[in-house]
Design a protein around this motif. Structure first.
Motif, PDB file in Angstrom:
ATOM      1  N   VAL A 171       0.835  -1.206   0.000  1.00 42.64           N
ATOM      2  CA  VAL A 171       0.000   0.000   0.000  1.00 42.64           C
ATOM      3  C   VAL A 171       0.868   1.254   0.000  1.00 42.64           C
ATOM      4  O   VAL A 171       0.667   2.172  -0.798  1.00 42.64           O
ATOM      5  CB  VAL A 171      -0.942   0.021   1.227  1.00 42.64           C
ATOM      6  CG1 VAL A 171      -1.672   1.356   1.325  1.00 42.64           C
ATOM      7  CG2 VAL A 171      -1.929  -1.137   1.159  1.00 42.64           C
ATOM      8  N   PHE A 172       1.856   1.280   0.886  1.00 38.07           N
ATOM      9  CA  PHE A 172       2.588   2.535   1.064  1.00 38.07           C
ATOM     10  C   PHE A 172       3.713   2.737   0.051  1.00 38.07           C
ATOM     11  O   PHE A 172       4.245   3.840  -0.069  1.00 38.07           O
ATOM     12  CB  PHE A 172       3.084   2.651   2.508  1.00 38.07           C
ATOM     13  CG  PHE A 172       1.968   2.945   3.462  1.00 38.07           C
ATOM     14  CD1 PHE A 172       1.417   4.226   3.532  1.00 38.07           C
ATOM     15  CD2 PHE A 172       1.418   1.952   4.248  1.00 38.07           C
ATOM     16  CE1 PHE A 172       0.372   4.505   4.381  1.00 38.07           C
ATOM     17  CE2 PHE A 172       0.358   2.225   5.119  1.00 38.07           C
ATOM     18  CZ  PHE A 172      -0.165   3.507   5.176  1.00 38.07           C
ATOM     19  N   SER A 173       4.077   1.679  -0.678  1.00 40.77           N
ATOM     20  CA  SER A 173       5.111   1.881  -1.706  1.00 40.77           C
ATOM     21  C   SER A 173       4.474   2.069  -3.074  1.00 40.77           C
ATOM     22  O   SER A 173       5.132   2.470  -4.023  1.00 40.77           O
ATOM     23  CB  SER A 173       6.067   0.690  -1.735  1.00 40.77           C
ATOM     24  OG  SER A 173       5.374  -0.466  -2.157  1.00 40.77           O
ATOM     25  N   ASP A 174       3.195   1.782  -3.182  1.00 41.15           N
ATOM     26  CA  ASP A 174       2.489   1.861  -4.456  1.00 41.15           C
ATOM     27  C   ASP A 174       2.478   3.287  -5.011  1.00 41.15           C
ATOM     28  O   ASP A 174       2.291   4.241  -4.267  1.00 41.15           O
ATOM     29  CB  ASP A 174       1.045   1.374  -4.245  1.00 41.15           C
ATOM     30  CG  ASP A 174       0.260   1.346  -5.531  1.00 41.15           C
ATOM     31  OD1 ASP A 174       0.746   0.728  -6.482  1.00 41.15           O
ATOM     32  OD2 ASP A 174      -0.819   1.952  -5.581  1.00 41.15           O
ATOM     33  N   SER A 175       2.650   3.419  -6.272  1.00 39.15           N
ATOM     34  CA  SER A 175       2.659   4.666  -7.080  1.00 39.15           C
ATOM     35  C   SER A 175       3.173   5.946  -6.404  1.00 39.15           C
ATOM     36  O   SER A 175       4.083   6.566  -6.916  1.00 39.15           O
ATOM     37  CB  SER A 175       1.317   4.904  -7.778  1.00 39.15           C
ATOM     38  OG  SER A 175       0.281   4.864  -6.848  1.00 39.15           O
ATOM     39  N   ASN A 176       2.625   6.358  -5.288  1.00 41.09           N
ATOM     40  CA  ASN A 176       3.176   7.532  -4.602  1.00 41.09           C
ATOM     41  C   ASN A 176       3.770   7.083  -3.278  1.00 41.09           C
ATOM     42  O   ASN A 176       3.096   7.109  -2.261  1.00 41.09           O
ATOM     43  CB  ASN A 176       2.080   8.561  -4.295  1.00 41.09           C
ATOM     44  CG  ASN A 176       1.343   8.987  -5.537  1.00 41.09           C
ATOM     45  OD1 ASN A 176       1.930   9.548  -6.440  1.00 41.09           O
ATOM     46  ND2 ASN A 176       0.052   8.687  -5.588  1.00 41.09           N
ATOM     47  N   PRO A 177       5.026   6.653  -3.269  1.00 39.71           N
ATOM     48  CA  PRO A 177       5.570   6.086  -2.026  1.00 39.71           C
ATOM     49  C   PRO A 177       5.489   7.083  -0.863  1.00 39.71           C
ATOM     50  O   PRO A 177       5.707   8.276  -1.049  1.00 39.71           O
ATOM     51  CB  PRO A 177       7.025   5.779  -2.369  1.00 39.71           C
ATOM     52  CG  PRO A 177       7.121   5.844  -3.842  1.00 39.71           C
ATOM     53  CD  PRO A 177       6.027   6.695  -4.348  1.00 39.71           C
ATOM     54  N   ASP A 178       5.145   6.550   0.283  1.00 34.57           N
ATOM     55  CA  ASP A 178       4.899   7.363   1.469  1.00 34.57           C
ATOM     56  C   ASP A 178       6.204   7.402   2.281  1.00 34.57           C
ATOM     57  O   ASP A 178       6.589   6.413   2.904  1.00 34.57           O
ATOM     58  CB  ASP A 178       3.772   6.685   2.256  1.00 34.57           C
ATOM     59  CG  ASP A 178       3.388   7.430   3.515  1.00 34.57           C
ATOM     60  OD1 ASP A 178       2.187   7.716   3.675  1.00 34.57           O
ATOM     61  OD2 ASP A 178       4.266   7.715   4.353  1.00 34.57           O
ATOM     62  N   ARG A 204      -6.236  -4.648  -6.057  1.00 31.55           N
ATOM     63  CA  ARG A 204      -5.353  -3.497  -6.130  1.00 31.55           C
ATOM     64  C   ARG A 204      -3.889  -3.855  -5.870  1.00 31.55           C
ATOM     65  O   ARG A 204      -2.993  -3.362  -6.531  1.00 31.55           O
ATOM     66  CB  ARG A 204      -5.823  -2.472  -5.105  1.00 31.55           C
ATOM     67  CG  ARG A 204      -5.445  -1.100  -5.488  1.00 31.55           C
ATOM     68  CD  ARG A 204      -6.137  -0.056  -4.649  1.00 31.55           C
ATOM     69  NE  ARG A 204      -5.725   1.208  -5.201  1.00 31.55           N
ATOM     70  CZ  ARG A 204      -6.356   1.818  -6.186  1.00 31.55           C
ATOM     71  NH1 ARG A 204      -7.442   1.302  -6.701  1.00 31.55           N
ATOM     72  NH2 ARG A 204      -5.901   2.953  -6.654  1.00 31.55           N
ATOM     73  N   TYR A 205      -3.685  -4.689  -4.869  1.00 27.55           N
ATOM     74  CA  TYR A 205      -2.309  -4.944  -4.434  1.00 27.55           C
ATOM     75  C   TYR A 205      -1.887  -6.400  -4.593  1.00 27.55           C
ATOM     76  O   TYR A 205      -0.794  -6.782  -4.176  1.00 27.55           O
ATOM     77  CB  TYR A 205      -2.145  -4.524  -2.968  1.00 27.55           C
ATOM     78  CG  TYR A 205      -2.518  -3.080  -2.726  1.00 27.55           C
ATOM     79  CD1 TYR A 205      -1.710  -2.053  -3.216  1.00 27.55           C
ATOM     80  CD2 TYR A 205      -3.674  -2.744  -2.033  1.00 27.55           C
ATOM     81  CE1 TYR A 205      -2.054  -0.727  -3.022  1.00 27.55           C
ATOM     82  CE2 TYR A 205      -4.028  -1.420  -1.824  1.00 27.55           C
ATOM     83  CZ  TYR A 205      -3.213  -0.414  -2.320  1.00 27.55           C
ATOM     84  OH  TYR A 205      -3.552   0.892  -2.128  1.00 27.55           O
ATOM     85  N   MET A 246       9.660   1.204  -5.375  1.00 29.28           N
ATOM     86  CA  MET A 246       9.986   2.581  -5.790  1.00 29.28           C
ATOM     87  C   MET A 246      10.474   3.358  -4.571  1.00 29.28           C
ATOM     88  O   MET A 246       9.913   3.259  -3.495  1.00 29.28           O
ATOM     89  CB  MET A 246       8.704   3.251  -6.339  1.00 29.28           C
ATOM     90  CG  MET A 246       9.023   4.417  -7.266  1.00 29.28           C
ATOM     91  SD  MET A 246       7.581   5.428  -7.629  1.00 29.28           S
ATOM     92  CE  MET A 246       6.531   4.276  -8.513  1.00 29.28           C
ATOM     93  N   ILE A 299       5.374  12.961   0.283  1.00 25.67           N
ATOM     94  CA  ILE A 299       4.233  13.289  -0.567  1.00 25.67           C
ATOM     95  C   ILE A 299       3.252  14.205   0.148  1.00 25.67           C
ATOM     96  O   ILE A 299       2.305  14.687  -0.446  1.00 25.67           O
ATOM     97  CB  ILE A 299       3.462  12.016  -1.009  1.00 25.67           C
ATOM     98  CG1 ILE A 299       3.319  11.050   0.168  1.00 25.67           C
ATOM     99  CG2 ILE A 299       4.115  11.369  -2.196  1.00 25.67           C
ATOM    100  CD1 ILE A 299       2.496   9.838  -0.136  1.00 25.67           C
ATOM    101  N   LYS A 318      -3.629   6.826  -0.379  1.00 23.17           N
ATOM    102  CA  LYS A 318      -3.229   6.154   0.853  1.00 23.17           C
ATOM    103  C   LYS A 318      -4.327   6.130   1.915  1.00 23.17           C
ATOM    104  O   LYS A 318      -4.474   5.147   2.642  1.00 23.17           O
ATOM    105  CB  LYS A 318      -1.995   6.846   1.473  1.00 23.17           C
ATOM    106  CG  LYS A 318      -0.818   6.997   0.545  1.00 23.17           C
ATOM    107  CD  LYS A 318      -0.216   5.665   0.146  1.00 23.17           C
ATOM    108  CE  LYS A 318       0.922   5.873  -0.837  1.00 23.17           C
ATOM    109  NZ  LYS A 318       1.010   4.794  -1.808  1.00 23.17           N
TER     110      LYS A 318
END
Ligand SMILES: Cc1cc2nc3c(=O)[nH]c(=O)nc-3n(C[C@H](O)[C@H](O)[C@H](O)COP(=O)(O)OP(=O)(O)OC[C@H]3O[C@@H](n4cnc5c(N)ncnc54)[C@H](O)[C@@H]3O)c2cc1C
Ligand code: SF4
Ligand code: SF4
Ligand code: FES
Lengths: 245, 342, 276
Positions: free
Chosen positions: B106-113, B308-309, C1, C7, C246
């Protein structure tokens, strides 16, 4: 100009005003951002000119009714603090007895000197802008409301049950310990203070907006509370709301 | 995978060695329940437990976390805030490791957190196989009773010693540095397998549908009366989601200093079961009734997350079953009811 | 990634101009303090911060063809939006984004476009309208439908005048109710405009933004005119907290509105149970 704050107490223990005094440093910060007037517990000087009125205590006499109406007229913003002002609180226990009996129990022979009406929260008489729930009022929420007033926003007061904060705190559910609790229908915001300290929740912060009280009652029954005990459980703080009737 | 063996006698020096280097959280006992907390010495640690009250997610996604700090006034300044102190989480069960793998996704997906990712990189996970599962657990049904991935080290209690599976270089280094071990033999591994199988037999609950079947089972039953029936009892109390290792939704708010010189933005755990979760400022609430919220939770676990994941959103820990006073949060009961009805 | 930076960290932006649109809506022109362009597509949104109050998702109302600054048009309904309305020129806000997919310009190019704006749905659509105007040769016929409840709720009145007069657009408008005798236009809900024009449905894309109640009726009119489901585009509003996939707030079934949306085709939405 600094906003002028005023504090008034009605029927209650004044515990909530003392809570404000307990802030010390934090209170000083508030004072640097605002002027405090008419604070019976803390100041002698009075003023009838104020922007924000904080009310603690429930409305229990005709005199209270007149007084709160007058305060409402003078105040731009009215904030109810503590369970008595916000939800009627334990004062409302007396509503379940005839008024003459209440007077006799409380005042004995001199009962006829006093008038009493069924206890009610402030918003049963005048509109309330903000609430600081809890018995005694939740300090962090008082600060939150003050900050919100200072920044011109509506405070983000939780509209979910105490369970949320109780789980976040990592507590063992009191039902698991064989006790019972009205946390599942009570508004969070106290960080589950009572349960975290080994007690159970009695609902002093009032109900959430859409409580499933039927389900809560079923659960209390499942945990062996008699119907009378369930009613008593709800009446402790929530006596003014429909669920306890 | 490499396997080592450490004796039970050698375990305390290992843990105390780790403690000399880095913060260690492990499982402790309170009133017959278990919880993760910082430990100061090996003696506080419990490695044979059923399930913890709150999953180890609290160390990767804290219940309340500052994201930004800012100054107010004439010249506003903003800075990101990331607290990612290095830490070992010791004694994580396989299902919770599986849940962390899902959080990673979840947290690395597309916009990493960055907040999560930084912390995750600085977290060492030392797992332990669960020998005595909780009565509410159904890990075998979810394929999460054991795991071969997601850990730095994984311990299995085989009697007088632990087999240690080495899952990462970091894990291997720590083991080398702080523990006296020997290479595992065929016999050790056979014993490890036996211990794991023995544990499998102890699970009390199981789902009657195959795990692959669940997403479709739900999809077919979007309008099943079950959701309404369960929701009638739902307190919207969020307990089922707060204790869930795969529930990661959050709210974001600002707070300010009383003197208004600055403030901070923070996130805190939120829940799709709560009444206001999907409500917007104009009053519209896109999941207003309890039924749609309750269904959303079940679907997120059993369908949406997978799509999704690539991983199901339930690892079978059973915490929700234990947490729900209304006794309606059990994935086992829900899936079985749907399976029976179809 | 591997992430480059948080963000959640907004860029600072300066409020360079504000203008009242109606009683409840204002327009805010913003410039990133570091001098960068926002670099958006029509239909995308930003997360706008008022530090100390919070963050809110807002559609970008200006066209990317307008350089140097960008605009948002905002209705005051809650904490962030009210605080924004109180700000004056020169104030600092935070901006994250642009986020979301935006309108599919590639698909719209060379086609006829039927733009349907209800109330403040015009705010995001204005970005598209202005983009089309600046690239007029790339598009076929462009029909512009604007409906709102009362004359007082009409936004961007100067631009409405311009569109009414422009040869670039076939402009139709309505107000739900009107007491003003000088109003010569249509009175009635926006769907009452549909009988007034014909289209070539196979090469027409409908782009619809408005309040949730409007969608069902306008979609029905579009289908009525024969526009295929995957040529009907809608922008959805949902609660948003993170804008980056998120926080879970914007989820409709399996769809994250902040990621896959806010613009969807009707074919994507019609089987999505909670969508419309
Ligand atoms: C993609 C998108 C584009 C939008 N574009 C515009 C626009 O161009 N102009 C405009 O006036 N409004 C727009 N909105 C609606 C706008 O976001 C809300 O009115 C705003 O968030 C309300 O925030 P508040 O702090 O003033 O209200 P509060 O009630 O104080 O809201 C608190 C928080 O709840 C969340 N929230 C509340 N309402 C909404 C909502 N409708 N959508 C998402 N989150 C919400 C936000 O996180 C907000 O910070 C848009 C919404 C979305 C999702
Ligand atoms: S849904 Fe329940 S059983 Fe599944 S992972 Fe979450 S808490 Fe555990
Ligand atoms: S399902 Fe149970 S635990 Fe979850 S919100 Fe409803 S009552 Fe609470
Ligand atoms: S707004 Fe947070 S996931 Fe979409």
């Amino acid at each position: 100009m600094k906003p002028r704050l005023a504090f008034f107490d009605f029927t209650g223990c004044e515990g909530c005003q003392l809570e404000v005094l307990n802030f010390e440093q934090e209170l000083l910060d508030i004072i640097s951002a605002a002027d405090i007037v008419n604070f019976r517990e803390a100041m002698t000087e009075r003023s009838d000119d104020y922007d924000i009125a904080f009310i603690d205590g429930a409305i229990t006499t005709e005199r209270d009714v007149a007084r709160i109406k007058e305060i409402r007229e003078r105040a731009k913003i009215l904030v109810a603090i503590g369970a008595c002002a916000c939800i009627g609180g334990i004062n409302c226990l007396k509503n379940f007895y005839p008024m003459e009996e209440v007077l006799r129990i409380v005042y004995g022979e001199s009962a006829h000197y006093y008038d009493t009406i069924p206890a009610r929260p402030v918003d049963a008489v005048v509109p309330v802008d903000y609430y600081v729930q809890g018995c005694p009022m939740t300090q962090s929420e008082f600060v939150k409301v003050v900050k919100a007033l200072l920044t011109g926003k509506k405070p983000e007061i939780p509209n979910y049950p105490v369970c949320v904060e109780c789980k976040m705190a990592g507590n063992i559910c009191v039902f698991e310990k064989g006790e019972t609790c009205v946390g599942p229908v009570t508004r969070a915001g106290c960080n589950a203070l009572c349960v975290t300290n080994g007690r159970t929740c009695w609902g002093c912060r009032g109900l959430v907006d859409d409580p499933n009280t039927d389900s809560e009652k079923e659960i209390l029954a499942k945990y062996n509370l008699t119907p009378e005990e369930i009613i008593a459980k709800f009446r402790m703080f929530l006596g003014y709301s429909e669920v306890a009737k | 995978m490499k396997y080592e063996v450490i004796t039970k006698e050698d375990l305390p020096p290992f843990v105390n060695g780790l403690l000399s280097e880095i913060e260690v959280v492990g499982v402790k006992r309170k009133d017959g329940k278990f919880y993760f907390d910082r430990i100061e010495s090996y003696d506080e640690l419990c490695l044979d437990y059923d399930v913890t009250l709150i999953p180890p997610k609290k160390y990767l996604l804290p219940p309340n976390e500052t994201l930004l700090k800012f100054s107010l006034g004439e010249a506003i300044q903003v800075e990101p805030f990331i607290d990612a102190a290095p830490r070992i989480i010791l004694g994580v069960h396989p299902y919770d490791i599986k849940a962390i793998e899902l959080m990673d996704a979840v947290f690395s997906d597309s916009n990493p957190d960055a907040n999560y990712m930084e912390r995750r990189r600085n977290t060492v996970i030392v797992g332990v196989d669960c020998r005595n599962p909780s009565p509410n657990a159904f890990c075998p049904s979810m394929g999460t009773a054991t795991t071969e991935t997601g850990f730095d080290l994984m311990l299995t209690d085989i009697g007088e010693q632990y087999v240690v599976a080495i899952g990462s270089e970091k894990g291997e280094e720590l083991l080398k540095k702080h523990a006296r071990t020997r290479q595992a033999t065929e016999a050790d591994l056979a014993q490890r397998k036996a211990v794991r199988e023995e544990a499998l037999a102890k699970y009390k609950l199981s789902i009657k549908a195959a795990v692959e079947e669940i997403p479709e089972l739900l999809e077919r039953n979007y309008d099943h009366p079950l959701w309404e029936e369960l929701a009638a009892k739902c307190l919207s109390c969020g307990s089922c989601t707060m204790v869930c290792p795969t529930c990661v939704c959050f709210d974001v708010q600002d707070d300010v200093e009383l003197n208004l010189t600055g403030g901070w933005r923070f996130r805190q755990w939120d829940s799709c079961m709560l009444q206001g979760f999907a409500k917007v400022a104009t009053g519209e609430n896109f999941r207003e009734d309890r039924t749609s919220r309750l269904r959303h939770r079940y679907f997120r676990k059993g369908n949406y997350m997978l799509k999704r994941y690539g991983k199901l959103g339930c690892v079978g820990c059973g915490r929700c079953i234990g947490a729900c006073l209304a006794e309606i949060a059990s994935p086992v009961e829900a899936y079985n009811r749907l399976k029976e009805g179809s | 990634m591997r992430e480059k930076e948080s963000i959640y960290l907004p860029k600072l932006a300066e409020l360079v101009r504000t203008e009242g649109l109606t009683e409840r809506e204002r327009l805010f022109e913003l410039k990133l303090r570091n001098g960068d362009e926002l670099g958006h597509q029509p239909g995308q949104f930003v997360e706008l911060s008022i530090f100390g109050v919070g963050e809110a998702p807002l559609s970008i109302s200006s066209s990317p063809t307008k350089k140097g600054s960008f605009e948002v048009g905002v209705r005051a309904v809650g904490n962030v939006t009210n605080a924004l309305h109180r700000l004056e020129k020169g104030a600092t806000v935070g901006i994250r984004g642009p986020f979301g997919n935006g309108f599919p310009l590639d698909r719209l190019k060379g086609q006829d476009v039927l733009i349907v704006a209800g109330g403040i749905g015009l705010v995001p659509l204005r970005s598209l309208v202005n983009y089309i105007e600046d690239n007029r040769q790339d598009f076929g016929r462009v029909l512009l439908l604007f409906g709102c409840r009362t004359l007082q709720e009409q936004l961007f009145v100067g631009e409405l005048d311009h569109w009414r007069a422009s040869k670039d657009f076939e402009y139709y408008e309505s107000v739900d109710r009107c007491e003003d005798p000088s109003w010569k236009g249509q009175v009635g809900v926006i769907t009452t405009l549909f009988p007034q024009f014909t289209i070539a449905p196979e090469k027409t894309y409908a782009v619809i933004v408005g309040p949730p109640v409007m969608y069902r009726f306008v979609i029905a009119e579009c289908k009525n005119k024969g526009i295929p489901d995957d040529q009907i585009l809608l922008s959805l509003e949902r609660r948003m907290k993170c804008g980056v996939g998120k926080c879970g707030h914007c989820q409709i079934n399996n769809v994250y509105v902040c990621q896959e949306g806010p613009v969807f085709t009707y074919s994507e939405l019609k089987n999505l149970e909670e969508a419309i």
